[in-house]
Motif scaffolding. Structure first.
Motif, mmCIF file in Angstrom:
data_model
loop_
_atom_site.group_PDB
_atom_site.id
_atom_site.type_symbol
_atom_site.label_atom_id
_atom_site.label_comp_id
_atom_site.label_asym_id
_atom_site.label_seq_id
_atom_site.Cartn_x
_atom_site.Cartn_y
_atom_site.Cartn_z
ATOM 1 N N GLU A 180 0.863 -1.178 0.000
ATOM 2 C CA GLU A 180 0.000 0.000 0.000
ATOM 3 C C GLU A 180 0.900 1.228 0.000
ATOM 4 O O GLU A 180 2.037 1.162 0.459
ATOM 5 N N PRO A 181 0.441 2.368 -0.525
ATOM 6 C CA PRO A 181 1.301 3.558 -0.564
ATOM 7 C C PRO A 181 1.829 3.938 0.821
ATOM 8 O O PRO A 181 1.051 4.040 1.779
ATOM 9 N N ARG A 182 3.130 4.131 0.911
ATOM 10 C CA ARG A 182 3.775 4.486 2.182
ATOM 11 C C ARG A 182 4.778 5.604 1.944
ATOM 12 O O ARG A 182 5.405 5.686 0.885
ATOM 13 N N CYS A 183 4.961 6.433 2.962
ATOM 14 C CA CYS A 183 6.062 7.394 2.955
ATOM 15 C C CYS A 183 7.204 6.811 3.769
ATOM 16 O O CYS A 183 7.044 5.797 4.463
ATOM 17 N N ALA A 184 8.361 7.445 3.716
ATOM 18 C CA ALA A 184 9.529 6.912 4.418
ATOM 19 C C ALA A 184 9.297 6.839 5.918
ATOM 20 O O ALA A 184 9.760 5.892 6.578
ATOM 21 N N TRP A 185 8.576 7.799 6.457
ATOM 22 C CA TRP A 185 8.331 7.798 7.901
ATOM 23 C C TRP A 185 7.390 6.662 8.304
ATOM 24 O O TRP A 185 7.515 6.102 9.396
ATOM 25 N N ASP A 186 6.453 6.287 7.436
ATOM 26 C CA ASP A 186 5.619 5.114 7.688
ATOM 27 C C ASP A 186 6.489 3.870 7.844
ATOM 28 O O ASP A 186 6.244 3.031 8.719
ATOM 29 N N ILE A 187 7.504 3.766 6.984
ATOM 30 C CA ILE A 187 8.396 2.611 7.031
ATOM 31 C C ILE A 187 9.251 2.639 8.295
ATOM 32 O O ILE A 187 9.385 1.638 9.003
ATOM 33 N N ALA A 188 9.831 3.790 8.591
ATOM 34 C CA ALA A 188 10.749 3.906 9.729
ATOM 35 C C ALA A 188 10.064 3.607 11.060
ATOM 36 O O ALA A 188 10.721 3.125 11.995
ATOM 37 N N THR A 189 8.782 3.878 11.172
ATOM 38 C CA THR A 189 8.069 3.695 12.442
ATOM 39 C C THR A 189 7.300 2.375 12.503
ATOM 40 O O THR A 189 6.535 2.150 13.442
ATOM 41 N N MET A 190 7.493 1.500 11.516
ATOM 42 C CA MET A 190 6.854 0.186 11.574
ATOM 43 C C MET A 190 7.403 -0.611 12.758
ATOM 44 O O MET A 190 8.607 -0.535 13.045
ATOM 45 N N PRO A 191 6.562 -1.388 13.433
ATOM 46 C CA PRO A 191 7.078 -2.245 14.505
ATOM 47 C C PRO A 191 8.146 -3.197 13.982
ATOM 48 O O PRO A 191 8.008 -3.802 12.921
ATOM 49 N N LYS A 192 9.264 -3.285 14.707
ATOM 50 C CA LYS A 192 10.369 -4.209 14.442
ATOM 51 C C LYS A 192 11.173 -3.862 13.190
ATOM 52 O O LYS A 192 12.033 -4.644 12.789
ATOM 53 N N TYR A 193 10.914 -2.698 12.560
ATOM 54 C CA TYR A 193 11.782 -2.306 11.443
ATOM 55 C C TYR A 193 13.178 -2.003 11.970
ATOM 56 O O TYR A 193 14.175 -2.333 11.331
ATOM 57 N N PHE A 194 13.232 -1.364 13.148
ATOM 58 C CA PHE A 194 14.486 -1.151 13.858
ATOM 59 C C PHE A 194 14.482 -1.972 15.141
ATOM 60 O O PHE A 194 13.423 -2.371 15.634
ATOM 61 N N ASP A 195 15.662 -2.210 15.683
ATOM 62 C CA ASP A 195 15.759 -2.945 16.946
ATOM 63 C C ASP A 195 15.242 -2.121 18.118
ATOM 64 O O ASP A 195 14.855 -2.688 19.142
ATOM 65 N N THR A 196 15.271 -0.811 17.980
ATOM 66 C CA THR A 196 14.782 0.074 19.032
ATOM 67 C C THR A 196 13.510 0.776 18.565
ATOM 68 O O THR A 196 13.271 0.922 17.363
ATOM 69 N N TYR A 197 12.722 1.216 19.507
ATOM 70 C CA TYR A 197 11.446 1.863 19.204
ATOM 71 C C TYR A 197 11.688 3.256 18.622
ATOM 72 O O TYR A 197 12.493 4.036 19.149
#
Length: 255
Positions: A171-188
């Motif tokens: 679905e259409p996403r912006c970069a910030w949508d991706i960065a704030t996805m759960p578990k995309y990074f090891d930290t919140y």
């Protein structure tokens, strides 16, 4: 050139703030205004402190040279991707195991932040061929005692992050949508707080996917750019990425 130019780093910081609102990250205008206010209060003399003097410019790979004399036990190698001018210093005699001083190109236990993901993956591709390094000393963090294992980990890490990014963009996403996805990074990553590194990390992965036509821009709402996947299987997309990684002319054009 940016490091030696007293206005180079300032220009780099401010120019990047024009990109950040497009990621959808909150607080970009406030951070930009604070930076402008800070710089407007600085005098010309104070601004010169942003620049550095380079005593020994490194023009090409090979022995480190001081006052025209080569130091054969210290070999320099351009290792861009984390930043345009990153270098590694291979210390040791020819035919013996060496120590690699790598700056931020390789880190442990954290993963380096790529300024240009494609070029960084090309650097990892080169390091995967190096078989005479016994010890890697990064700029910070812990020493790396198995270069090949660390390189493989970082290659797999970015492959997985590319896959998650592509999957999220069904679905259409912006970069910030991706960065704030759960578990995309090891930290919140807090969705309501400014976080430059998180936004840029997601952005460079989206950029590489866009380069191989796996993502395309669908809309721009309030200056925020949204991207959607082509629907192709990731294996097919990653095959094209591997082709770019192996094409050294691409990194020459980008840097």
């Amino acid at each position: 050139p940016e490091i030696c130019n007293p206005w180079g780093l300032i220009h780099m910081w401010l120019s990047r703030h024009h990109i950040l609102p497009a990621t959808g990250m909150p607080g970009t205008a406030k951070v930009r205004d604070r930076a402008m206010e800070y710089l407007s209060k600085k005098s010309m003399a104070e601004s010169l402190r942003f620049s550095l003097q380079v005593d020994v410019p490194i023009i090409r790979d090979g022995p480190l040279s001081l006052d025209g004399s080569p130091i054969t036990r210290v070999q320099t190698r351009h290792l861009p991707g984390h930043s345009p001018g990153s270098i590694g210093l291979f210390v040791g005699r020819e035919g013996e195991e060496k120590v690699l001083l790598c700056g931020d190109v390789l880190l442990y236990p954290i993963t380096p932040h790529p300024d240009d993901l494609l070029v960084y993956l090309q650097t990892l591709n080169y390091l995967a061929t190096v078989d005479d390094v016994a010890l890697v000393l990064p700029a910070h963090g812990k020493a790396v005692r198995d270069l090949q294992s660390r390189v493989r980990f970082l290659q797999q890490h970015h492959e997985q992050r590319l896959m998650h990014t592509l999957d999220a963009c069904r679905e259409p996403r912006c970069a910030w949508d991706i960065a704030t996805m759960p578990k995309y990074f090891d930290t919140y990553v807090a969705p309501d707080k400014f976080n430059y590194l998180a936004a840029k990390e997601a952005l460079v992965h989206m950029e590489l996917l866009s380069m191989v036509d796996a993502l395309h821009r669908t809309q721009v709402n309030d200056h925020v750019h949204y991207f959607q996947s082509s629907g192709e299987p990731f294996d097919k997309v990653y095959g094209r990425i591997l082709g770019l990684i192996q094409d050294s002319t691409v990194s020459i054009m980008r840097y």
